[in-house]
Motif scaffolding. Structure first.
Motif, mmCIF file in Angstrom:
data_model
loop_
_atom_site.group_PDB
_atom_site.id
_atom_site.type_symbol
_atom_site.label_atom_id
_atom_site.label_comp_id
_atom_site.label_asym_id
_atom_site.label_seq_id
_atom_site.Cartn_x
_atom_site.Cartn_y
_atom_site.Cartn_z
ATOM 1 N N UNK B 44 50.873 49.221 37.628
ATOM 2 C CA UNK B 44 50.677 50.280 38.699
ATOM 3 C C UNK B 44 51.899 50.702 39.367
ATOM 4 N N UNK B 46 52.559 52.328 41.855
ATOM 5 C CA UNK B 46 52.552 52.136 43.269
ATOM 6 C C UNK B 46 52.845 50.696 43.834
ATOM 7 N N UNK B 52 53.768 49.352 49.812
ATOM 8 C CA UNK B 52 52.841 48.362 49.334
ATOM 9 C C UNK B 52 53.560 47.002 49.626
ATOM 10 N N UNK B 55 53.086 45.993 53.081
ATOM 11 C CA UNK B 55 51.512 45.923 53.327
ATOM 12 C C UNK B 55 51.641 44.229 52.896
ATOM 13 N N UNK B 59 50.516 41.188 55.310
ATOM 14 C CA UNK B 59 49.228 40.113 55.349
ATOM 15 C C UNK B 59 49.745 38.897 54.862
ATOM 16 N N UNK B 267 41.829 29.140 54.824
ATOM 17 C CA UNK B 267 43.267 29.262 55.236
ATOM 18 C C UNK B 267 43.936 28.120 54.930
ATOM 19 N N UNK B 303 46.906 38.677 44.623
ATOM 20 C CA UNK B 303 45.543 39.450 44.905
ATOM 21 C C UNK B 303 45.798 40.767 45.148
ATOM 22 N N UNK B 304 47.113 41.142 45.577
ATOM 23 C CA UNK B 304 47.526 42.465 45.691
ATOM 24 C C UNK B 304 47.312 43.166 44.383
ATOM 25 N N UNK B 306 45.648 42.298 41.495
ATOM 26 C CA UNK B 306 44.397 42.529 41.308
ATOM 27 C C UNK B 306 43.697 43.712 41.961
ATOM 28 N N UNK B 307 44.034 43.932 43.174
ATOM 29 C CA UNK B 307 43.395 45.166 43.795
ATOM 30 C C UNK B 307 43.928 46.475 43.379
ATOM 31 N N UNK B 308 45.241 46.512 42.831
ATOM 32 C CA UNK B 308 45.830 47.700 42.323
ATOM 33 C C UNK B 308 45.394 47.902 41.116
ATOM 34 N N UNK B 309 44.870 47.154 40.360
ATOM 35 C CA UNK B 309 44.482 47.204 38.934
ATOM 36 C C UNK B 309 43.296 47.008 38.718
ATOM 37 N N UNK B 310 42.695 47.320 37.373
ATOM 38 C CA UNK B 310 41.360 47.148 37.055
ATOM 39 C C UNK B 310 41.039 46.567 35.727
ATOM 40 N N UNK B 314 36.134 41.910 38.169
ATOM 41 C CA UNK B 314 36.451 41.476 39.539
ATOM 42 C C UNK B 314 35.909 39.936 39.863
ATOM 43 N N UNK B 315 34.939 39.567 38.938
ATOM 44 C CA UNK B 315 34.302 38.255 39.134
ATOM 45 C C UNK B 315 35.474 37.107 38.927
#
Lengths: 319, 336
Positions: B44, B46, B52, B55, B59, B267, B303-304, B306-310, B314-315
């Motif tokens: 991606x 982006x 990004x 971000x 975090x 955490x 995790x970033x 994984x969120x930006x791609x598909x 998701x499991x």
């Protein structure tokens, strides 16, 4: 109430009622087994269970309610044994911590003659229960979908956030996408797991905002997640999003809706932990009359808007 | 940014093939991070934007700051399983104190300063309690912090009445710049994270105290014979970690302005994973702050992406994270 006192009391009641209403003198010893308050929703469950105990014991002197909260499935199974052997319950209302793990213990209780009502998370074998009371997960997905489709005039981009991967999450998501199939011009850009949690939802939404330049609406699928979503939108200063649809009627969100204090929050869907109260009440009252509950009772999920929000606002509840 | 290594064997044998390979091990987390970033950019476009990156770094700040403190504890041969619950309880307490001070009519900035002070003091106090129970009480760190893990979270749940403790709106507005504001184009949490990491690096590598921590982790008896005050140094590592947790909480509270029983869940494992992925041995003795920082960033980046791609279900997100952790740990493993 000590066992001796309660026994004397029921004896006294039996005498006064003798010959007049023999049926009503039946004493009901009801046990409630629920998950401990680990997040806002289960805190609501605990609150409503204790509320039911208070109200119902006051209304029915020959009813005794014992509430047990468990931090996990094995603990709940142990409590179930204690309720049977020490408290000697004859009626059980249980919100199973896990469906599969609690099925056998509940089946054993039923085999000993205990009347069993299961709430929300079902058992894997329904013959282990007498009655089932739950919220409406299909409506929880369908109602937001219908609302969003209408609000967007059948056209636009939606992102969704999902809960912890579970069957009820699938049920909600399927109901949502089922409705959206009727609107080919609405695109569900993606659906990731925010785990019913503010922090995770915040991160997932931040990444959605990075990835998609045009988002018209967000189905946050839970009010806790909606809080994180709103913060992420605010931080990114994005103006394209018109609606954030949460869910479950958390009191702060219902208040926001009532006050109209956030233009993104336009509606909600009820999935109140109050169904715990309803389940205990229905079971206790049926048992006191020696009646049975219907095998399945669905507490409907309703669309909450500014107009009817007041009915769904419970400021004393932790949820 | 190569993690500082204390063993001299590697440099002595650097001319040989094995030595070169040995040295490469230290770069495991860096190599892993670079590979992940390339993968992210390919998947991606982006991903490689400044927004990004900021971000992700912002975090990472919470876990990263805690991981710096955790690095000291682990190098000294200890462990702290309670940091997630501790952060949650501190966050809840800070919000309660601030809300309590609000009706007194103090200026919001004073109340925010009070809240920050409370966070640091509470963190130090909890750390001190851990340290004393472990050194004076002679209880395993694992057991002490396992116990307080339950205590901290239960107290928070009790204070929150099972729901969420939410910061007063006016205060939330006054406090929010601490998380959301930027300085010279970099968000405040990233600055604080950088400052904590730099301080941690200096303390570990350039002070006598840092050497004591490493000495105790590699052999406690020898350190004792070398006249190191083992109990005091060990206790202080927990205090240091507590202060780090307090600092992380300072940044956490203004983000969402609330604490609930799910705050800071797991955490501790993320912080420990960051330290281990960064090349610090779980058995103690040696480790690196730079590696820890890279480890923490690496975990967020996964995790970033994984969120930006598909690309995968998701499991399976957690599986991808677990796999990357194991692969990176493999790349930087030490020879026996």
């Amino acid at each position: 109430m000590t066992p001796l006192r309660s026994r004397l009391l029921s004896l006294a009641l039996a005498f006064t009622a003798f010959g007049v209403q023999a049926q009503q003198s039946d004493k009901v010893n009801l046990g409630v087994a629920i998950p401990a308050a680990t997040h806002a929703f289960t805190a609501g469950i605990v609150f409503w269970a204790n509320q039911a105990k208070k109200d119902l014991e006051k209304a029915h002197p020959n009813l005794k309610v014992t509430v047990k909260t468990a931090g996990g499935a094995p603990e709940q199974a142990n409590q179930l044994q204690d309720l049977l052997s020490a408290t000697k319950i004859d009626t059980l209302v249980i919100f199973p911590f896990e469906s599969a793990a609690l099925t056998k213990p509940v089946a054993q209780a039923k085999a000993k003659g205990v009347y069993v009502t299961v709430v929300d998370r079902g058992l894997t074998d329904t013959s282990a229960q007498d009655a089932y009371v739950s919220g409406d997960n299909t409506a929880f997905g369908r109602i937001p979908a219908e609302y969003l489709a209408k609000a967007l005039n059948g056209k636009g981009n939606i992102v969704a956030l999902r809960g912890i991967p579970t069957t009820i999450d699938n049920e909600r998501m399927n109901a949502f996408t089922e409705v959206m199939k009727k609107y080919p011009e609405i695109k569900i850009l993606d659906a990731k797991h925010g785990n019913w949690n503010r922090d995770d939802a915040f991160k997932v939404m931040q990444d959605y905002l990075t990835r998609f330049k045009q988002i018209d609406a967000v189905w946050a699928a839970d009010d806790d997640m909606a809080v994180g979503v709103l913060k992420a939108i605010e931080q990114a200063k994005r103006k394209d999003i018109k609606i954030v649809f949460g869910g479950a009627g958390m009191k702060q969100m219902v208040k926001t809706l009532m006050d109209g204090s956030n233009p993104l929050i336009k509606a909600n869907v009820s999935y109140s932990p109050k169904f715990m109260y309803d389940a205990i009440k229905l079971t206790a009252e049926a048992r006191l009359k020696n009646e049975k509950l219907p095998p399945s009772t669905i507490i409907p999920s309703v669309l909450i808007t500014k107009e009817n929000a007041k009915q769904y606002y419970f400021p004393d509840s932790p949820f | 940014m190569p993690p500082a290594r204390t063993d001299t064997a590697a440099s002595a044998a650097a001319s040989t093939w094995a030595g070169r390979w040995d040295r490469l091990h230290g770069f495991g987390p860096v190599v892993g991070l670079v590979l992940l970033c390339i993968a992210g950019t390919l998947l991606n476009s982006e991903f490689a934007t400044v927004d990004n990156a900021m971000n992700v770094l912002t975090r990472t700040a919470f876990i990263g700051i805690i991981a710096v403190g955790m690095c000291f504890v682990i190098i000294s041969g200890g462990i702290d399983l309670s940091v997630g619950s501790m952060a949650a309880l501190i966050a809840g307490s800070v919000i309660l104190v601030m809300n309590g001070a609000a009706p007194r009519g103090w200026p919001p900035m004073a109340i925010v300063a009070l809240g920050m002070g409370v966070a640091l003091v509470l963190g130090a106090a909890f750390g001190l309690a851990h340290g004393l129970l472990i050194t004076r009480g002679r209880i395993e760190p694992f057991i002490v912090t396992l116990g307080t893990l339950g205590i901290f979270r239960a107290c928070l749940t009790y204070f929150a009445d099972g729901g969420a403790i939410t910061l007063d709106n006016a205060l939330a507005d006054a406090y929010s710049p601490v998380y959301y504001a930027s300085l010279l184009g970099m968000p405040v949490p990233v600055w604080i994270f950088a400052a904590v990491a730099a301080a941690g690096g200096v303390i570990l590598n350039r002070t006598a105290y840092g050497r004591y921590v490493q000495a105790i982790g590699s052999n406690e008896q020898v350190a004792r014979y070398a006249a190191v005050n083992v109990d005091r140094v060990k206790t202080s590592t927990y205090v240091l970690l507590g202060v780090c947790v307090g600092t992380a909480t300072l940044l956490y509270v203004p983000r969402l302005g609330s604490a609930s029983p799910t705050t800071g869940l797991l955490w501790e494992l993320e912080a420990i994973a960051a330290v281990i992925v960064g090349g610090t041995a779980l058995r103690g003795g040696a480790g690196s702050i730079a590696g820890t920082v890279v480890g923490a960033v690496l975990l967020s980046v996964i995790s970033n992406i994984l969120n930006l791609t598909n690309i995968i279900s998701v499991y399976l997100n957690a599986a991808v994270q677990g796999l990357v952790i194991i692969v990176v740990a493999f790349m930087q493993r030490r020879r026996p």
